[in-house]
Enzyme design. Structure first.
Site, PDB file in Angstrom:
ATOM      1  N   GLU A   7       9.616  -7.661  -4.316  1.00 56.74           N
ATOM      2  CA  GLU A   7       9.301  -8.731  -3.056  1.00 56.74           C
ATOM      3  C   GLU A   7      10.506  -8.921  -2.363  1.00 56.74           C
ATOM      4  O   GLU A   7      10.450  -9.855  -2.042  1.00 56.74           O
ATOM      5  CB  GLU A   7       9.616 -10.288  -4.000  1.00 56.74           C
ATOM      6  CG  GLU A   7       8.370 -10.640  -4.906  1.00 56.74           C
ATOM      7  CD  GLU A   7       8.068 -11.647  -5.934  1.00 56.74           C
ATOM      8  OE1 GLU A   7       8.495 -12.289  -4.653  1.00 56.74           O
ATOM      9  OE2 GLU A   7       7.636 -12.066  -6.029  1.00 56.74           O
ATOM     10  N   GLU A  11       1.155  -1.053  -0.182  1.00 54.37           N
ATOM     11  CA  GLU A  11      -0.166   0.173  -0.229  1.00 54.37           C
ATOM     12  C   GLU A  11       0.998   1.303  -0.143  1.00 54.37           C
ATOM     13  O   GLU A  11       2.304   1.478   0.155  1.00 54.37           O
ATOM     14  CB  GLU A  11      -0.896   0.013   1.177  1.00 54.37           C
ATOM     15  CG  GLU A  11      -2.073  -0.999   1.146  1.00 54.37           C
ATOM     16  CD  GLU A  11      -2.815  -0.509   2.102  1.00 54.37           C
ATOM     17  OE1 GLU A  11      -3.028   0.596   3.355  1.00 54.37           O
ATOM     18  OE2 GLU A  11      -3.798  -1.918   2.890  1.00 54.37           O
ATOM     19  N   SER A  53       7.858  -1.880   3.042  1.00 55.94           N
ATOM     20  CA  SER A  53       8.862  -2.953   3.536  1.00 55.94           C
ATOM     21  C   SER A  53       7.453  -3.671   4.960  1.00 55.94           C
ATOM     22  O   SER A  53       7.497  -4.666   5.282  1.00 55.94           O
ATOM     23  CB  SER A  53       9.852  -2.247   3.782  1.00 55.94           C
ATOM     24  OG  SER A  53      10.495  -1.878   3.064  1.00 55.94           O
TER      25      SER A  53
HETATM   26  N1  CAA Z   1       6.867 -17.702   7.500  1.00 58.74           N
HETATM   27  C1  CAA Z   1       6.319 -17.708   8.463  1.00 58.74           C
HETATM   28  N2  CAA Z   1       5.941 -17.351   9.823  1.00 58.74           N
HETATM   29  C2  CAA Z   1       6.768 -16.471   9.149  1.00 58.74           C
HETATM   30  C3  CAA Z   1       7.783 -15.573   8.139  1.00 58.74           C
HETATM   31  C4  CAA Z   1       8.052 -16.973   7.453  1.00 58.74           C
HETATM   32  N3  CAA Z   1       9.189 -16.807   6.462  1.00 58.74           N
HETATM   33  N4  CAA Z   1       8.752 -14.291   8.768  1.00 58.74           N
HETATM   34  C5  CAA Z   1       8.304 -14.207   9.734  1.00 58.74           C
HETATM   35  N5  CAA Z   1       7.044 -15.072  10.419  1.00 58.74           N
HETATM   36  C6  CAA Z   1       6.055 -15.060  11.430  1.00 58.74           C
HETATM   37  C7  CAA Z   1       6.900 -14.840  12.569  1.00 58.74           C
HETATM   38  O1  CAA Z   1       7.384 -16.264  13.436  1.00 58.74           O
HETATM   39  C8  CAA Z   1       5.800 -14.336  13.939  1.00 58.74           C
HETATM   40  O2  CAA Z   1       5.096 -14.392  14.274  1.00 58.74           O
HETATM   41  P1  CAA Z   1       4.015 -14.623  15.185  1.00 58.74           P
HETATM   42  O3  CAA Z   1       2.959 -13.239  15.040  1.00 58.74           O
HETATM   43  O4  CAA Z   1       4.271 -15.769  15.773  1.00 58.74           O
HETATM   44  O5  CAA Z   1       5.137 -13.924  16.145  1.00 58.74           O
HETATM   45  C9  CAA Z   1       5.036 -12.921  12.876  1.00 58.74           C
HETATM   46  O6  CAA Z   1       5.199 -13.893  11.354  1.00 58.74           O
HETATM   47  C10 CAA Z   1       5.908 -11.447  12.162  1.00 58.74           C
HETATM   48  O7  CAA Z   1       7.237 -12.191  11.667  1.00 58.74           O
HETATM   49  P2  CAA Z   1       8.518 -10.110  11.900  1.00 58.74           P
HETATM   50  O8  CAA Z   1       8.001 -10.070  13.467  1.00 58.74           O
HETATM   51  O9  CAA Z   1       9.583 -10.769  11.946  1.00 58.74           O
HETATM   52  O10 CAA Z   1       7.497  -9.714  11.432  1.00 58.74           O
HETATM   53  P3  CAA Z   1       7.914  -8.007  10.747  1.00 58.74           P
HETATM   54  O11 CAA Z   1       6.724  -6.582  11.126  1.00 58.74           O
HETATM   55  O12 CAA Z   1       9.396  -7.462  11.220  1.00 58.74           O
HETATM   56  O13 CAA Z   1       8.001  -8.169   9.177  1.00 58.74           O
HETATM   57  C11 CAA Z   1       9.463  -8.439   6.991  1.00 58.74           C
HETATM   58  C12 CAA Z   1       9.120  -9.005   9.000  1.00 58.74           C
HETATM   59  C13 CAA Z   1      10.832  -9.174   6.671  1.00 58.74           C
HETATM   60  C14 CAA Z   1      10.204  -6.961   7.533  1.00 58.74           C
HETATM   61  C15 CAA Z   1       8.389  -8.694   6.282  1.00 58.74           C
HETATM   62  O14 CAA Z   1       7.554  -7.380   6.604  1.00 58.74           O
HETATM   63  C16 CAA Z   1       8.786  -8.335   5.530  1.00 58.74           C
HETATM   64  O15 CAA Z   1       9.088  -9.515   4.623  1.00 58.74           O
HETATM   65  N6  CAA Z   1       8.629  -7.384   4.195  1.00 58.74           N
HETATM   66  C17 CAA Z   1       8.933  -7.161   3.506  1.00 58.74           C
HETATM   67  C18 CAA Z   1       7.515  -6.739   2.162  1.00 58.74           C
HETATM   68  C19 CAA Z   1       7.652  -7.813   0.992  1.00 58.74           C
HETATM   69  O16 CAA Z   1       8.133  -8.218   0.590  1.00 58.74           O
HETATM   70  N7  CAA Z   1       7.138  -6.997   0.033  1.00 58.74           N
HETATM   71  C20 CAA Z   1       6.380  -7.025  -1.359  1.00 58.74           C
HETATM   72  C21 CAA Z   1       5.345  -7.468  -1.853  1.00 58.74           C
HETATM   73  S1  CAA Z   1       4.601  -8.990  -3.462  1.00 58.74           S
HETATM   74  C22 CAA Z   1       5.814  -7.411  -4.891  1.00 58.74           C
HETATM   75  O17 CAA Z   1       6.756  -6.961  -4.732  1.00 58.74           O
HETATM   76  C23 CAA Z   1       5.070  -7.961  -5.757  1.00 58.74           C
HETATM   77  C24 CAA Z   1       5.236  -8.087  -6.928  1.00 58.74           C
HETATM   78  O18 CAA Z   1       4.430  -7.214  -7.817  1.00 58.74           O
HETATM   79  C25 CAA Z   1       6.543  -8.196  -8.264  1.00 58.74           C
END
Ligand code: CAA
Length: 392
Positions: free
Chosen positions: A364, A127, A132
């Site tokens: 991604e 959004e 991120s």
């Molecule tokens: N698999 C399963 N669960 C996971 C996980 C994984 N890989 N990574 C984290 N979790 C779980 C954690 O265990 C945690 O669980 P609980 O609720 O039980 O505590 C929960 O998710 C929250 O995890 P974090 O505390 O690590 O979350 P965060 O808010 O700090 O975010 C982040 C982590 C890695 C920054 C994540 O938000 C992220 O990947 N951000 C990037 C987003 C992204 O890639 N966007 C791309 C959009 S798609 C796109 O670009 C497509 C296109 O059009 C080409």
């Protein structure tokens, strides 16, 4: 045994994808880039020859290829044009949460429609104020009093294929007070309440469509909830673990294309009486490019093979995506350098690759987000629970 020897089937797939890229994509890639054109004819042909929806399981009408197979195809098609491959591959990103979290009925309905016709599906996570930081999203999904529908309101941006999609996988807050534990995912069909607001005019990957999509009191049947209510954040993370190897493969394809152009040019371009490939300054650049392509592919395949073995690949997926994306940018930049002043000019092929490579470090999950994941997995290894309803 550690062995990346491809099977005959995988070699055939690679050949099929490479021939398709060479015949159907490369000849129009620079024109599509210049005009920001939409590659509908290529999408139709790729669908016909089975180069789309490659991960859909056979029971839902797809070819059921594994993750390594997918990476092999994605590298070749991206070698042809990564913008076109982004258009061809986006269904895989949208299909992953459906296959992980949808009911049998929904998986069959969705899979069969994608296979019957070249329909497109978009993944709607980002959004304007939540890139991120996924849990910062504001799109709302409110369950009706009877409980059999949800009503969605909100805007998603940077949505690949958004202007042309028939389906959208939408992440929305079902419990706004609960942070990442209040997000749910839905499969939404295009209707009059789904508004395409804006087609972005981009630096690179100009053959892919990127739009803003607004959901305006969009009603969704509760059977299209993917996975459990409020478990959408984890579903999104599980999806990204499974799709980042494919992005790494695409980055490898861009890097390989840039490396090949630079290598050929260095053998033809004469300065100081010899082809510039004879100068050590160029040889070292070519060598670094070759190493980066090679290691990008190895990291990519490693992250895919773990998935094929049913193992969690969060760390390896981020290693691959981070390294291949950063390498693609470096290799494409060096390819421009090898071309010298000509590299800066649109009559030559490598400036497009440099512009295309940039998005690999952004979508991604940026290269910084991959580092954040790598740091967390390295410094604070934790057992991530994958919801039972969403096993791969
Ligand atoms: N698999 C399963 N669960 C996971 C996980 C994984 N890989 N990574 C984290 N979790 C779980 C954690 O265990 C945690 O669980 P609980 O609720 O039980 O505590 C929960 O998710 C929250 O995890 P974090 O505390 O690590 O979350 P965060 O808010 O700090 O975010 C982040 C982590 C890695 C920054 C994540 O938000 C992220 O990947 N951000 C990037 C987003 C992204 O890639 N966007 C791309 C959009 S798609 C796109 O670009 C497509 C296109 O059009 C080409």
């Amino acid at each position: 045994m550690v062995d990346f020897t491809l099977t005959d089937e995988q070699k055939n797939l690679r050949e099929l994808a490479h021939d398709f890229a060479a015949r159907e994509i490369r000849p129009v890639a620079w024109e599509l880039d210049r005009d920001g054109g939409w590659p509908q004819a290529i999408i139709d042909k790729a669908h016909e020859v089975g180069l789309m929806n490659t991960h859909l399981p056979e029971e839902y009408g797809g070819p059921g290829l594994n993750y390594l197979d997918g990476c092999i195809i994605e590298e070749e098609l991206s070698w042809g044009c990564s913008g076109v491959q982004t258009s061809l591959g986006a269904n895989g990103l949208a299909a992953a949460p459906v296959m992980l979290g949808g009911s049998e009925e929904v998986k069959r309905e969705f899979g069969e429609e994608l296979v019957a016709e070249p329909k497109l599906a978009s993944f709607c996570l980002t959004e304007p104020d939540a890139g991120s930081d996924v849990s910062g999203m504001r799109t709302r999904a409110v369950r009706s009093a009877g409980g059999d529908t949800y009503v969605l309101n909100g805007s998603k941006c940077f949505i690949t294929n958004g202007s042309y999609a028939d389906f959208f996988v939408v992440y929305a807050k079902t419990d706004p007070e609960a942070g990442h534990r209040g997000i749910s995912a839905f499969l939404v069909r295009k209707d009059d309440t789904v508004i395409v607001d804006k087609k972005e005019d981009k630096m690179g990957q100009r053959a892919s469509n990127t739009a803003t999509i607004t959901f305006n009191d969009t009603e969704v049947d509760a059977r299209y909830l993917l996975g459990e209510e409020n478990k959408g954040f984890k579903l999104a993370m599980m999806v990204l673990d499974r799709t980042r190897p494919g992005v790494a493969a695409m980055a490898t394809g861009i890097a390989r294309a840039a490396f090949e152009f630079a290598t050929e040019y260095s053998k033809e371009r004469v300065q100081f009486g010899v082809p510039i490939a004879m100068h050590q300054a160029i040889q070292f650049m070519i060598a670094d490019m070759a190493t980066k392509v090679h290691l990008s592919r190895l990291a990519t395949w490693n992250s895919a093979v773990l998935l094929d073995q049913g193992r969690r690949n969060t760390l390896e997926s981020s290693h691959a995506k981070r390294f291949a994306a950063d390498s693609a940018m470096e290799v494409a930049t060096d390819a421009v350098q090898v071309y010298g002043g000509y590299g800066f000019i649109k009559d030559y092929p490598v400036e497009k690759l440099m512009r295309d490579a940039k998005i690999m470090q952004l979508y991604e999950g940026t290269s910084q987000i991959q580092r954040l994941v790598i740091a967390r997995e390295t410094l604070l290894p934790r057992r991530i629970e994958e919801p039972a309803a969403a096993t791969a």
